[in-house]
Design a protein around this motif. Structure first.
Motif, PDB file in Angstrom:
ATOM      1  N   ASP A   1       0.284   3.960   1.798  1.00 59.41           N
ATOM      2  CA  ASP A   1       0.087   4.820   2.969  1.00 59.41           C
ATOM      3  C   ASP A   1       1.088   4.543   4.086  1.00 59.41           C
ATOM      4  O   ASP A   1       0.915   5.009   5.202  1.00 59.41           O
ATOM      5  CB  ASP A   1      -1.342   4.679   3.489  1.00 59.41           C
ATOM      6  CG  ASP A   1      -1.689   3.241   3.838  1.00 59.41           C
ATOM      7  OD1 ASP A   1      -0.816   2.372   3.706  1.00 59.41           O
ATOM      8  OD2 ASP A   1      -2.841   3.000   4.244  1.00 59.41           O
TER       9      ASP A   1
ATOM     10  N   ASP B   1       0.846  -1.189   0.000  1.00 59.33           N
ATOM     11  CA  ASP B   1       0.000   0.000   0.000  1.00 59.33           C
ATOM     12  C   ASP B   1       0.882   1.239   0.000  1.00 59.33           C
ATOM     13  O   ASP B   1       2.045   1.183   0.371  1.00 59.33           O
ATOM     14  CB  ASP B   1      -0.879   0.020   1.256  1.00 59.33           C
ATOM     15  CG  ASP B   1      -2.005  -0.991   1.186  1.00 59.33           C
ATOM     16  OD1 ASP B   1      -2.094  -1.683   0.157  1.00 59.33           O
ATOM     17  OD2 ASP B   1      -2.774  -1.082   2.163  1.00 59.33           O
TER      18      ASP B   1
ATOM     19  N   GLN C   1       1.526   1.923   5.726  1.00 56.15           N
ATOM     20  CA  GLN C   1       1.104   0.934   6.720  1.00 56.15           C
ATOM     21  C   GLN C   1       1.826  -0.375   6.472  1.00 56.15           C
ATOM     22  O   GLN C   1       1.825  -1.269   7.307  1.00 56.15           O
ATOM     23  CB  GLN C   1      -0.410   0.713   6.649  1.00 56.15           C
ATOM     24  CG  GLN C   1      -1.180   1.871   7.227  1.00 56.15           C
ATOM     25  CD  GLN C   1      -2.626   1.523   7.452  1.00 56.15           C
ATOM     26  OE1 GLN C   1      -3.348   1.185   6.514  1.00 56.15           O
ATOM     27  NE2 GLN C   1      -3.067   1.605   8.683  1.00 56.15           N
TER      28      GLN C   1
ATOM     29  N   ARG D   1      -1.632   5.017   9.364  1.00 57.65           N
ATOM     30  CA  ARG D   1      -1.407   5.688   8.097  1.00 57.65           C
ATOM     31  C   ARG D   1      -0.492   6.878   8.279  1.00 57.65           C
ATOM     32  O   ARG D   1      -0.651   7.615   9.240  1.00 57.65           O
ATOM     33  CB  ARG D   1      -2.748   6.229   7.608  1.00 57.65           C
ATOM     34  CG  ARG D   1      -3.269   5.540   6.442  1.00 57.65           C
ATOM     35  CD  ARG D   1      -4.627   6.087   6.094  1.00 57.65           C
ATOM     36  NE  ARG D   1      -4.985   5.404   4.872  1.00 57.65           N
ATOM     37  CZ  ARG D   1      -4.641   5.831   3.686  1.00 57.65           C
ATOM     38  NH1 ARG D   1      -4.004   6.968   3.544  1.00 57.65           N
ATOM     39  NH2 ARG D   1      -4.928   5.136   2.620  1.00 57.65           N
TER      40      ARG D   1
HETATM   41 MG    MG Z   1      -4.071   1.599   4.695  1.00 55.27          MG
END
Ligand code: MG
Ligand code: UDP
Length: 325
Positions: free
Chosen positions: A102, A100, A104, A207
């Motif tokens: 973000d 991802d 994370q 995030r």
């Molecule tokens: Mg996420």
């Protein structure tokens, strides 16, 4: 194993939907960790899933700076699952890592994943030990999602396994050939049933910036899609409800008849019972029709056989020339 220096190539696929405030940090951290392990033969495939913020131009500037970075620009928002599919289609590495945008999925785990793959593991999964980001409601939503999914799916789709994973080329090719429209990556990979895999635990940080892009509506639609694309159990449940309702009505009929024959004051008169029964049977029929409709709708969509997405590829000018030769 290929590549200029004979070292195997690692592809990293990042799906991006309105992540403008995360991209700089992410790009920096990925480059840093790969430099540290001295793995220069890699490509970074950013899939821009129809972002409406500045994500496109930010990624484009990355592409211009580094020939190892590619941008797959989807024409509109097709959703995370399709974005990953597009990334997979354009990735050329000997292994593919999905993550991802973000943060994370910490880039700092990449070296370990690559190392495990080099040691001969085909699939490296990651498991969240804790998700520091998610609210109580979010946690409950995702718990429910997996409970229902697993109750109805024909094989286990465990929770806590995010899409942060490494797949060897040979399995990536198998997944590439699954062209269904409604897809769920985690399910497709679990369907493969690969034994040669390892799991790495990690604590998912919150995030870095921005908000989660999975609304309750998107999660619900993912749940329905996943259940329907992996199982025909709901259809069976419909038949069971039918059988149970039929039995119930037979037993009820017998009770009414006995009561009519034996009791002097016959109790089961009146419209009440009739109306309740009619409504009950009617609603069961509607529910069952709805379930059949969901499947029929899926068949309709799959039969049309439309492309999964529309995309344009942006490459660094230097690397574009090499590709043309
Ligand atoms: Mg996420
Ligand atoms: N994402 C995407 N298309 C979408 C929704 C999300 O490509 O329609 C991307 C998003 O940019 C992020 C990843 O998928 O990189 C996971 O989304 P998010 O972090 O919002 O999900 P969560 O971590 O909350 O489950």
């Amino acid at each position: 194993m290929s590549g200029p220096a004979g070292i195997s190539k690692v592809s990293i696929v990042v799906s991006v939907y309105n992540e403008q405030d995360n991209l700089e940090e992410l790009n920096k951290r990925i480059a840093k960790v790969l430099k540290e392990i001295n793995h220069s033969n890699y490509e970074l495939v950013y899939v821009n899933d129809g972002s409406t913020d500045n994500s496109f131009s930010i990624i484009k500037s990355f592409v211009e700076e580094d020939e190892r970075i590619k941008l797959v620009n989807l024409y509109r928002n097709f959703g995370h699952e399709i974005a990953m599919t597009a990334g997979l289609d354009y990735a050329t590495g000997d292994c593919i890592i999905f993550m991802d945008a973000d943060l994370q999925h910490p880039p700092e785990l990449l070296p370990q994943m690559v190392q495990k793959w080099k040691a001969g593991t085909d699939i490296v999964l990651t498991r969240r030990t804790d998700n520091l980001d998610v609210s109580w409601f979010g946690r409950m939503k995702s718990k429910m999602f997996y409970k229902v999914l697993n109750a109805l799916s024909d094989f286990p789709i465990p929770s806590q396994f995010p899409d942060f994973r490494l797949i060897d080329r040979k399995y990536a090719d198998v997944v590439k050939n699954m062209k269904e429209n409604n897809r769920m990556f985690r399910g497709l990979i679990s369907w493969l049933g690969v034994k040669n895999q390892v799991i790495m635990d990690f604590e998912a940080p919150p995030r870095f910036a921005g908000k989660s892009k999975y609304s309750t509506r998107k999660l619900l639609s993912l749940a329905v899609n996943s259940i329907i694309s992996f199982s025909i159990k709901p259809l069976r449940v419909a038949s069971y409800i039918g059988i149970i309702a039929a039995f119930a009505s037979i037993i009820l009929g017998i009770i009414f008849t006995i009561d009519f024959l034996t009791s002097k004051t016959y109790q089961f008169t009146g419209y009440g019972t009739t109306i309740i029964m009619v409504i009950f049977i009617g609603s069961v029929q509607l529910i069952v029709l709805g379930i059949i409709g969901e499947y029929l709708g899926r068949i309709h969509m799959e039969v049309k056989n439309r492309p999964l997405y529309m995309a344009e590829l942006f490459l660094n000018e230097a690397s574009a020339k090499i590709q043309k030769k």
